[in-house]
Motif scaffolding. Structure first.
Motif, PDB file in Angstrom:
ATOM      1  N   ARG A  32       0.829  -1.201   0.000  1.00 28.44           N
ATOM      2  CA  ARG A  32       0.000   0.000   0.000  1.00 28.44           C
ATOM      3  C   ARG A  32       0.867   1.256   0.000  1.00 28.44           C
ATOM      4  O   ARG A  32       0.590   2.210  -0.734  1.00 28.44           O
ATOM      5  CB  ARG A  32      -0.912  -0.005   1.230  1.00 28.44           C
ATOM      6  CG  ARG A  32      -1.926   1.136   1.234  1.00 28.44           C
ATOM      7  CD  ARG A  32      -2.746   1.158   2.497  1.00 28.44           C
ATOM      8  NE  ARG A  32      -1.937   1.533   3.651  1.00 28.44           N
ATOM      9  CZ  ARG A  32      -2.406   1.737   4.862  1.00 28.44           C
ATOM     10  NH1 ARG A  32      -3.714   1.579   5.107  1.00 28.44           N
ATOM     11  NH2 ARG A  32      -1.606   2.077   5.863  1.00 28.44           N
ATOM     12  N   ASP A  33       1.939   1.247   0.795  1.00 26.01           N
ATOM     13  CA  ASP A  33       2.840   2.404   0.801  1.00 26.01           C
ATOM     14  C   ASP A  33       3.539   2.557  -0.540  1.00 26.01           C
ATOM     15  O   ASP A  33       3.704   3.676  -1.042  1.00 26.01           O
ATOM     16  CB  ASP A  33       3.875   2.246   1.911  1.00 26.01           C
ATOM     17  CG  ASP A  33       3.241   2.299   3.294  1.00 26.01           C
ATOM     18  OD1 ASP A  33       2.112   2.806   3.400  1.00 26.01           O
ATOM     19  OD2 ASP A  33       3.875   1.816   4.253  1.00 26.01           O
ATOM     20  N   ALA A  88       1.126   4.047  -2.981  1.00 28.82           N
ATOM     21  CA  ALA A  88       0.874   5.458  -2.681  1.00 28.82           C
ATOM     22  C   ALA A  88       2.030   6.335  -3.157  1.00 28.82           C
ATOM     23  O   ALA A  88       1.813   7.394  -3.758  1.00 28.82           O
ATOM     24  CB  ALA A  88       0.641   5.630  -1.180  1.00 28.82           C
ATOM     25  N   VAL A 107      -3.657  11.776  -1.688  1.00 27.76           N
ATOM     26  CA  VAL A 107      -3.455  10.330  -1.486  1.00 27.76           C
ATOM     27  C   VAL A 107      -3.757  10.030  -0.013  1.00 27.76           C
ATOM     28  O   VAL A 107      -2.854  10.063   0.832  1.00 27.76           O
ATOM     29  CB  VAL A 107      -2.019   9.919  -1.850  1.00 27.76           C
ATOM     30  CG1 VAL A 107      -1.887   8.398  -1.807  1.00 27.76           C
ATOM     31  CG2 VAL A 107      -1.637  10.445  -3.227  1.00 27.76           C
ATOM     32  N   ASP A 160      -4.311   7.333   1.564  1.00 22.95           N
ATOM     33  CA  ASP A 160      -3.669   6.132   2.115  1.00 22.95           C
ATOM     34  C   ASP A 160      -2.223   6.377   2.538  1.00 22.95           C
ATOM     35  O   ASP A 160      -1.624   5.517   3.188  1.00 22.95           O
ATOM     36  CB  ASP A 160      -3.702   5.013   1.074  1.00 22.95           C
ATOM     37  CG  ASP A 160      -5.118   4.542   0.784  1.00 22.95           C
ATOM     38  OD1 ASP A 160      -5.992   4.764   1.647  1.00 22.95           O
ATOM     39  OD2 ASP A 160      -5.358   3.991  -0.296  1.00 22.95           O
ATOM     40  N   LEU A 161      -1.679   7.522   2.175  1.00 24.23           N
ATOM     41  CA  LEU A 161      -0.281   7.808   2.479  1.00 24.23           C
ATOM     42  C   LEU A 161      -0.198   8.576   3.791  1.00 24.23           C
ATOM     43  O   LEU A 161      -0.833   9.606   3.964  1.00 24.23           O
ATOM     44  CB  LEU A 161       0.345   8.638   1.346  1.00 24.23           C
ATOM     45  CG  LEU A 161       1.834   8.961   1.474  1.00 24.23           C
ATOM     46  CD1 LEU A 161       2.677   7.701   1.466  1.00 24.23           C
ATOM     47  CD2 LEU A 161       2.265   9.904   0.345  1.00 24.23           C
ATOM     48  N   HIS A 162       0.618   8.065   4.727  1.00 26.07           N
ATOM     49  CA  HIS A 162       0.830   8.729   6.008  1.00 26.07           C
ATOM     50  C   HIS A 162       2.124   9.529   5.959  1.00 26.07           C
ATOM     51  O   HIS A 162       3.061   9.203   5.217  1.00 26.07           O
ATOM     52  CB  HIS A 162       0.876   7.701   7.143  1.00 26.07           C
ATOM     53  CG  HIS A 162      -0.394   6.906   7.264  1.00 26.07           C
ATOM     54  ND1 HIS A 162      -1.586   7.461   7.657  1.00 26.07           N
ATOM     55  CD2 HIS A 162      -0.643   5.594   7.008  1.00 26.07           C
ATOM     56  CE1 HIS A 162      -2.526   6.539   7.667  1.00 26.07           C
ATOM     57  NE2 HIS A 162      -1.976   5.394   7.270  1.00 26.07           N
TER      58      HIS A 162
END
Length: 1300
Positions: free
Chosen positions: A738-739, A742, A766, A768-770
Motif C-alpha cells: 500500500r505504501d 501510494a 493520497v 492512504d499515504l501517512h
C-alpha cells in the motif's frame, strides 16, 4: 386576281406589327397547300349556307387579300421608318457612351489632382506647424538660456560687489586694529575659513540654477557638484579579502543596495520557514492524544487556510509512537526543518517523545518557535516528565519557550493551542504584526502595491530561483570544475564588445552546478558586479515562460537603480523593452552587469523570444547562457563556447569514493575496476550519472547488497535507466504494498502537475499515504537527486528523473490523463468564488489546457478570482495564452469578463463584498488597459470608482487608486486635461489621508510629472519630480524600500541569538552586522552598543592592529558622524586609516574607502589642506585598481577638482575637470548625466576665470544633456559604483559647522 395560294409564297414570314412588343417581328409559320385542296377546303368551312354560291365565296377571299396587301405595305413603311429611328438612336447611344467615358476619365483625373493638392496642402501645413513648433522651442530655449545666463551674470556681479564691499570693510577693520596695535591671530583666519565653508553646498546637492542659495553666498566653488555622497554610514565590509566579511557598503540613504545585501547576508542565521512552509512538529503522549486529534481535525484546516491565503503552506508533522525506531532519522530531520515545535504533556512521557523533546527543546532551541502545552490535573508528574521540564527550563535561558498551563477539557486545550499558534505564525513567522483578520488571497491587495508602484510580480518565482541557486551551491561533489571557472573568468573579462558566452554540454554534464559555483565565487571576489540569474526548470513549468523570465530580470535590474514603477505588462512590450532598459541602466552602473540564464534551450521558441541576445550588448554587460549540445539553435553556435567534457576516470573515482566514505562503505579492488571499465562512454561518465551512481551505491542495504546494486548499475547505459534502479530501491525500502502504491501515485501526480505539489496537497490527494512514509520516501528520493522542494513544492530535480518515472509507471497516455483528472478534481474542490489561492490559479487552468478541455478552461478563467490572482502576480502572458487557446480575441474576452462581473455584482451585499467587487473591476480595467484596449478599460474603472465612492467614502484612499488608474487611460487617449484633473484629485485625497510625505503622494506626483513632460511643461515636471524623489528618499529611510523594517528586525533577532556564546571572530562579526542593522533602523543607541562590543571583542580576540578592528573603527566613526560628534569620528577614522595602511596593500579598495570618508570629514570641518593629500591618494588607488579610464577615476578627479577650486587653485582644477570629462565621455557617452554635471562645473570655473563665452557654451550644453536625459524613474542615480560611492543628484542638506 390569282388563287388563294398566291397570297403567301413558300417560306415567307409574315411580320406582325401589332402583336410584338418593342418593334420585334413575330414569325408565323404557314403551311402551303395545293390549289385544289385549298379550294376544297374553302367549301368545307362551317355549316353549309343555303343559297350560297361559289362566286360569293371567292369574292370575299379576294377582298381579304386586298386588305391584307394594303396592311402589309403600311407595315413595311412603318418598319423601315422604325429601323431608321433605331439605327439613329444607336448611333446617338454610342456617341453618348464615348462622351461619358471621356467625362469619367476627366473626372478621375480631376479627383487625382485634387487628392494630390490636398496631400500637398496637408504636408505643407504639417511642415508649417513643425517649423512653428521648432521655432517656438528654439525661442523658448534661447529665452531660457538668456534668462539663466542673466541670472548667472547678475548673481556673479552681486557676488563681486559683495566681495569688494567685504574686502573694503575688512581692510578698514585691519587698519583700525593695526592703528590700535592689536596683532591678528591664526584663529581669526580659521574662523573666517569656517564661515566661508558653512555656505558650501553639501556633497551631492544638485544646483539646478545659479541664482540664490549656495551661489549667492559662496565666493568660491561651493556651487559645484561633488560626485559622491557626503557620508555613507557604517561600513558593511565589501573588499576582496576574507577579513572584510560578507556585507557590501550601504547606508540608510541607499536602501536598494542595503536590502539586496541583507538577503545574501549571514548564511549561518537559521530561517524560520523551510521552503515557504510553516512546519509544525507536534509531539504528544497517549494522555494528550485527545487534544492532538481535536487540533488536527478542527483547527489545523484553519491554519492551513491562513497560510495559503498569504502565499505559504502549512504542514503538521506527526510521527506515531508505534514505529518510533523505524523513523528515527526522519524525526531528527523534520525537527531541524520545523518552524514551530509543540509539546503536549500531562503526567508521563514515552521514550519517543522524550528523545524528540530533548532534541527540539534542549539541544537546539535556536531557529524555531517552541510551545509547551502542559495539562495539569489530579495526576502527579512522573520522574521522567519532571526531569524533562527541569532540563527545558534550564536550557531556556532567554525565555523562548511559551508555556500553556491548562486544566480544562481537551477541546478547550486544543483551542488554546490553536490561538497561540495563530498568533505566533502571524506575528513571528509571517511578519503580520498587529494583524488579526484573515488575509486576502496572496497578500497583494490594496496596501501591497505601495512599494512596487504599478508593477506586479510573483514573489514565489523569486523564492524558487533563490532556492534553486542555493541548492546548486550547496553541492560539494569534487567534479573538477576549477579549469572551467578560470576559463569563464577569462572569457567574461575579454574586452568589449563581446557576444553572449555559451556553456554547452550534454544532459547532466553539470552546467547548472558550474554556473552556480561561478556566481558564488564572483559575488565574493567582485562585490561591485551586479549578477542577474535565472535557472530554467522543465519545459512546461512557469520558470520556462519567456515573458516571466525577462520581466523578472527587468524588475531585478530596476530594483538596483530606481523605483520599478512604469514597467509594461503587455508580453510583447516586455520582450521589446528589456534591451532598452538594459542599455539605459547599464550606463548608470560603474561595474559589470552579468546576466546568467541556465538551460535557455528549455524555453519554448527560445530563439524567437531571446532576439536581444543577437544585438550588440552594452560595454559593461556580459551574458552567459547554458544549453545542451543537441538542442542549441544553429545561430547561437557561432558564439564563444565553453564545452563541458565528460569526467575523467580520476574524477569518477573521486566522486564515488567521497560518497561511499561518507557512509563508511568500502569498494573492493575488483569492484573499482568494474566501475572504471563501465564509466568510459560519454553517457556513463557525465557529472549527473556519476553522482547518481555514487549515491545509489552508498544507499545499499536490506535486500539490496552492495554487489547486487553494483550489478544492476553496471547494466545501465544512461541516466534514465540508472534513475529507474534508484526508484526500485526506494520502493523496496517501504514496508507494505500500500505504501509503495501510494508513493508511486505521488510521483505520477507530481510529474503531470504544472509546477509541482506541496506536501500537504500530496497528503490530501493520497489519503492512504501517512506522513512518516512520505517523509522517508522523500528523504531517499532527495538523496538520489530525483525530487526536491522549491518554494514548498515537490518537483523533479532533472528531466531524466521525470522520464524514468514516466517510463516506469506512466507508460500509457491513459494513466497520465487519469492523473491529471485527479488533480483537476482536487483543485476544483478547492475552487470557491470567495477565496482562490495562488495554487488553484497556477494549476487548474494549465491542467485543463493539457486535457484539451476548452469549455471547462473558459469556465475557470471566468471565475474572476482566478484571473485576478494570475494578473496580480504578474502572470499576464499565461492568462492571455489561455484565452487564445480557448479561441477568444481581446474584445470578446473583455466582454466575457464584464458580463461575468455584472452577474457577480448581483450577489454582492455589504461593504466587504462591494470592496472586493471594486477591486475586481479595477483589476479588469488595468488588465484591459495593459492590453491596449482603453475603450473597454474605461467602463470597469469607472464602475470601480463609483462603488468605492458609494460603499466607502469619496475621500477614501481607495478612491484615489481608482482615479489614478482612470487617469492613466486618459493619458493613453492623449486627453491630458482630463488626466491632469483626475491625478490632482487623487493627489489631494492621498495628501488628506496619509499626509504630504507618503509613498502614495509620491506616486501621484510622479504621474503628474510624466504628464507635464508629455506636454513639454518641463519646469513644472521637474518641480514635481524633485518633490517625489524627496518623499521617496524619506519614506525609504523610514521603512525601507519594498521589504521594510520587518526584515531588518527579523534579521537582527536572528543575529542576536548568535552573540550569546563565547568571544570569537565570528561572534564579533555578527555584533558588527547587528550594529549596522540597528543603524539602518535609525536606532543609533542600540547600534552604538553593538558596534562598541564588536570593536572591543575584536581587539581582545584578534589584536588591536587587525583589519577587522579597522572595519569596526570605520563603522563607529560613521556613527559618530551621524550624531555630529565630529572630533571623535575624526580620531576613529585616523586610527582605521593607520591600521589599513599597515595591514593592506596601498591599492586596496578598503583603504580608499577610509581615505575618502576621512577626507570628506576634513572637508566638512573646513580642514581643506588636510583633505587634499587624502583625495590625491584615493585617486591614485583608484587608478591602480580600475585603470586610468574607468568612470570611478573620473569621479575622484571631479572631487579633487572641487577641493582645489574651494582652495582657489583654479589652475590645478582645470586639467582635472578636463580629464574627468574625457573619461566620462569615452566610457559613458557624451549624453550621460555625469558629463552634464562636469560641464556645469567647468562652466563655473570658466566664469571664475573671466571666460564668459566659454562658460555660456558649456552651461548650455550641460542643460541640453539634462533636458534630454531619459526619465527612468525620476532623477535616480546609480547606487552601485565600482568603489562603493553613491552618486546622488539630491544629497542631504549641509550640516552646520562643528562646535569649536
Amino acid at each position: 386576281m390569282g388563287t388563294a395560294s398566291s397570297l403567301v409564297s413558300p417560306g415567307e414570314v409574315i411580320e406582325d406589327a401589332y402583336g410584338g412588343e418593342g418593334g420585334e417581328a413575330c414569325e408565323i409559320p404557314v403551311e402551303v397547300k395545293p390549289k385544289a385542296r385549298l379550294l376544297r377546303s374553302s367549301f368545307r368551312r362551317g355549316p353549309r349556307v343555303i343559297g350560297a354560291s361559289f362566286k360569293s365565296t371567292g369574292s370575299v377571299d379576294l377582298e381579304y387579300a386586298a386588305e391584307y396587301e394594303r396592311l402589309r405595305k403600311e407595315y413595311d413603311i412603318f418598319r423601315v421608318s422604325k429601323n431608321n429611328e433605331i439605327s439613329s438612336m444607336q448611333k446617338k447611344e454610342a456617341k453618348l457612351d464615348e462622351e461619358n467615358k471621356r467625362l469619367r476619365a476627366e473626372l478621375q483625373a480631376l479627383q487625382k489632382t485634387y487628392q494630390k493638392i490636398l496631400r500637398e496642402k496637408e504636408s505643407a501645413l504639417e511642415a508649417k506647424y513643425q517649423a512653428m513648433e521648432r521655432a517656438s522651442t528654439f525661442e523658448h530655449d534661447r529665452d531660457k538660456v538668456k534668462r539663466q545666463f542673466k541670472i548667472f551674470r547678475e548673481t556673479k556681479e552681486k557676488e563681486l560687489q559683495d566681495l569688494l564691499r567685504a574686502k573694503r570693510e575688512l581692510e578698514a577693520k585691519l587698519q583700525q586694529l593695526q592703528a590700535q596695535g592689536v596683532l591678528l591671530l591664526q584663529e581669526d583666519e580659521e574662523e573666517e575659513e569656517e564661515d566661508g565653508r558653512s555656505s558650501i553646498t553639501a556633497a551631492g546637492t544638485q544646483c539646478d540654477s545659479w541664482a540664490g542659495g549656495a551661489l549667492g553666498s559662496a565666493p568660491s566653488m561651493g556651487s559645484m557638484v561633488q560626485l559622491q555622497q557626503t557620508f555613507r554610514g557604517p561600513e558593511l565590509a565589501h573588499s576582496l579579502i576574507d577579513v572584510e566579511g560578507p556585507f557590501a557598503n550601504v547606508s540608510r540613504d541607499d536602501w536598494d543596495a542595503a536590502v539586496a545585501s541583507l538577503l545574501q547576508v549571514s548564511p549561518h542565521a537559521s530561517q524560520l520557514l523551510y521552503s515557504n512552509t510553516v512546519r509544525c512538529y507536534l509531539m504528544a503522549t497517549q494522555e494528550t492524544k485527545a487534544e492532538l486529534d481535536i487540533f488536527i481535525q478542527t483547527f489545523s484546516p484553519r491554519l492551513q487556510r491562513l497560510c495559503e491565503g498569504l502565499g505559504h503552506f502549512y504542514l503538521n508533522v506527526v510521527f506515531p509512537e508505534q514505529n518510533d525506531a523505524m523513523f528515527a532519522l526522519q524525526r531528527m530531520q523534520e525537527i531541524e526543518r520545523s518552524s514551530v515545535c509543540v509539546l503536549l504533556l500531562h503526567a508521563s512521557v514515552t521514550s519517543c517523545v522524550l528523545e524528540d523533546s530533548e532534541e527540539a527543546f534542549v539541544k537546539s532551541q535556536d531557529g524555531r518557535l517552541l510551545l509547551l502545552y502542559l495539562r495539569s490535573g489530579e495526576h502527579t508528574l512522573s520522574g521522567a516528565t519532571r526531569l524533562l521540564l527541569e532540563r527545558i527550563n534550564t536550557a531556556d535561558t532567554d525565555a523562548k519557550v511559551k508555556v500553556l498551563d491548562h486544566s480544562g477539557s481537551a477541546e478547550e486545550g486544543a483551542a488554546m493551542i490553536y490561538s497561540h499558534l495563530e498568533k505566533v505564525i502571524k506575528q513571528e513567522l509571517l511578519g503580520l504584526e498587529g494583524s488579526d483578520g484573515e488575509s486576502k488571497d496572496c497578500g497583494m491587495e490594496e496596501g501591497g502595491e505601495e512599494g512596487l508602484g504599478d508593477v506586479l510580480w510573483d514573489l514565489h518565482d523569486e523564492q524558487e530561483q533563490r532556492e534553486a541557486y542555493q541548492q546548486a551551491c550547496s553541492t560539494s561533489s569534487p567534479l573538477g570544475f576549477q579549469k572551467y571557472l578560470e576559463r569563464l573568468n577569462d572569457m567574461v573579462a575579454a574586452p568589449p564588445p563581446t557576444p553572449p558566452l555559451l556553456v554547452s554540454g550534454g544532459p547532466g554534464s553539470g552546467k547548472s552546478l558550474l554556473l552556480s559555483k561561478w556566481i558564488e565565487l564572483q559575488q565574493k571576489n567582485s562585490p561591485n558586479t551586479l549578477f542577474l540569474y535565472h535557472f530554467v526548470g522543465r519545459t512546461l513549468s512557469s520558470s520556462s515562460e519567456p515573458v516571466l523570465i525577462i520581466r523578472r530580470l527587468t524588475v531585478k535590474l530596476l530594483q538596483h537603480f530606481c523605483s520599478i514603477s512604469g514597467l509594461s505588462m503587455e508580453p510583447s512590450k516586455v520582450l521589446e523593452e528589456f534591451p532598452r532598459w538594459l542599455e539605459r541602466l547599464s550606463a548608470r552602473h560603474h561595474g559589470n552587469i552579468i546576466i546568467i540564464i541556465d538551460s535557455i534551450d528549455q524555453i519554448q521558441h527560445a530563439e524567437r523570444h531571446m532576439k536581444w541576445l543577437i544585438d550588440p550588448l552594452p560595454v559593461n554587460v556580459r551574458v552567459v547562457v547554458s544549453v545542451s549540445v543537441e538542442s542549441c539553435p544553429q545561430a547561437w553556435r557561432l558564439w564563444p563556447t565553453l564545452h563541458l567534457d565528460p569526467l575523467s576516470l580520476r574524477e569518477v573515482r573521486s566522486v564515488v569514493n567521497a560518497e561511499c566514505q561518507s557512509l563508511e562503505i568500502t569498494l573492493t579492488k575488483e569492484q573499482e575496476k568494474r566501475l572504471e571499465k563501465h564509466c568510459r562512454s560519454a553517457s556513463t561518465c557525465n557529472a549527473l550519472y556519476v553522482t547518481l551512481l555514487a549515491r545509489i551505491l552508498s544507499s545499499c542495504g536490506g535486500r539490496w547488497s552492495l554487489e547486487k546494486v553494483l550489478d544492476q548499475c553496471l547494466l545501465c547505459q544512461d541516466t534514465v535507466s540508472l534513475y529507474r534502479v534508484g526508484l526500485h530501491m526506494t520502493l523496496d525500502s517501504l514496508s507494505s504494498d500500500r505504501d509503495r502504491h501510494a508513493v508511486t501515485e505521488v510521483l505520477g501526480l507530481v510529474g503531470v502537475s504544472h509546477n509541482g505539489l506541496s506536501e500537504s496537497e500530496v497528503l490530501d490527494l493520497v489519503p492512504d499515504l501517512h506522513f512518516p512514509v512520505l517523509s522517508s520516501a522523500l528523504q531517499q528520493l532527495s538523496r538520489l537527486r530525483m525530487l526536491t522542494l522549491r518554494c514548498g513544492l515537490l518537483c523533479f530535480l532533472h528531466p531524466q528523473a521525470w522520464e524514468a518515472v514516466r517510463q516506469e509507471f506512466l507508460s500509457a497516455e491513459v494513466s497520465t490523463s487519469a492523473s491529471r483528472d485527479k488533480l483537476i478534481q482536487f483543485f476544483n474542490q478547492q475552487l470557491s468564488q470567495q477565496c482562490v489561492t495562488w495554487r488553484v490559479a497556477d494549476e487548474l487552468p494549465w491542467l485543463l489546457q493539457q486535457q484539451d478541455d476548452k469549455t471547462r478552461l473558459q469556465i475557470s478563467l471566468l471565475n474572476l478570482f482566478v484571473s485576478h490572482n494570475l494578473y496580480k502576480r504578474g502572470h499576464f502572458s499565461e492568462l492571455l495564452a489561455y484565452w487564445q487557446y480557448v479561441g477568444k480575441d481581446k474584445s470578446s474576452m473583455a466582454a466575457e469578463y464584464f458580463h461575468s462581473l455584472k452577474s457577480y455584482e448581483k450577489s454582492c451585499h455589504g461593504e466587504d463584498s462591494m470592496t472586493q467587487l471594486a477591486n475586481l473591476y479595477e483589476t479588469l480595467g488595468r488588465f484591459l488597459k495593459d492590453l491596449g484596449l482603453p475603450n473597454q478599460a474605461v467602463a470597469p474603472l469607472q464602475r470601480s470608482l463609483e462603488i468605492r465612492e458609494s460603499a466607502l467614502d469619496p475621500d477614501h484612499p481607495s478612491v484615489a487608486r481608482s482615479l489614478h488608474q482612470l487617469a492613466a487611460v486618459y493619458v493613453q487617449w492623449r486627453k491630458y486635461g482630463n488626466a491632469e484633473q483626475l491625478y490632482k484629485q487623487a493627489l489631494e485625497i492621498s495628501q488628506n489621508a496619509f499626509g504630504s510625505e507618503h509613498a502614495s503622494v509620491a506616486r501621484e506626483l510622479e504621474s503628474l510629472a510624466m504628464l507635464y513632460q508629455k506636454q513639454n511643461q518641463f519646469e513644472q515636471a521637474e518641480k514635481l519630480r524633485k518633490r517625489s524623489v524627496r518623499i521617496r528618499q524619506k519614506t525609504a529611510r523610514q521603512k525601507g524600500h519594498m521589504y521594510g523594517f520587518s526584515l531588518l528586525r527579523r534579521r537582527a533577532v536572528q543575529l542576536e541569538e548568535l552573540t550569546l556564546g563565547k568571544d570569537s571572530a565570528d561572534c564579533a562579526k555578527t555584533l558588527n552586522e547587528l550594529g549596522v542593522l540597528y543603524y539602518l533602523q535609525n536606532n543609533l543607541d542600540a547600534a552604538r552598543g553593538f558596534l562598541s562590543r564588536s570593536l572591543e571583542m575584536r581587539q581582545r580576540v584578534l589584536g588591536p592592529d587587525h583589519p577587522d578592528c579597522a572595519q569596526s573603527l570605520n563603522n563607529m566613526a560613521a556613527l559618530h558622524t551621524e550624531r555630529r560628534e565630529y572630533e571623535v569620528a575624526e580620531e576613529m577614522y585616523e586610527k582605521a586609516l593607520h591600521i589599513r595602511r599597515s595591514a593592506l596593500s596601498h591599492d586596496h579598495p578598503s583603504l580608499a574607502y577610509t581615505l575618502k570618508h576621512l577626507a570628506m570629514l576634513y572637508k566638512r570641518r573646513g580642514k581643506l589642506e588636510k583633505a587634499v593629500p587624502l583625495y590625491e591618494l584615493a585617486l591614485e588607488i583608484r587608478e591602480k585598481s580600475f585603470g586610468p579610464k574607468h568612470p570611478s577615476v573620473a569621479t575622484a578627479l571631479v572631487n579633487l577638482a572641487v577641493l582645489y577650486c574651494q582652495l582657489k587653485k583654479h589652475g590645478e582644477a582645470l586639467p582635472l575637470y578636463q580629464r574627468a570629462l574625457k573619461v566620462y565621455e569615452d566610457s559613458l557617452g557624451r549624453s550621460h548625466p555625469r558629463v552634464g554635471e562636469t560641464l556645469k562645473n567647468l562652466a563655473v570655473l570658466s566664469y571664475e576665470e573671466g571666460d564668459f563665452e566659454r562658460a555660456a557654451e558649456l552651461y548650455k550644453r550641460s542643460m541640453e544633456i539634462k533636458e534630454a536625459e531619459p526619465s527612468l524613474c525620476g532623477n535616480a542615480p546609480s547606487r552601485h559604483s565600482s568603489n562603493g560611492d553613491t552618486f546622488s543628484l539630491r544629497g542631504p542638506a549641509p550640516l552646520p559647522p562643528a562646535p569649536r
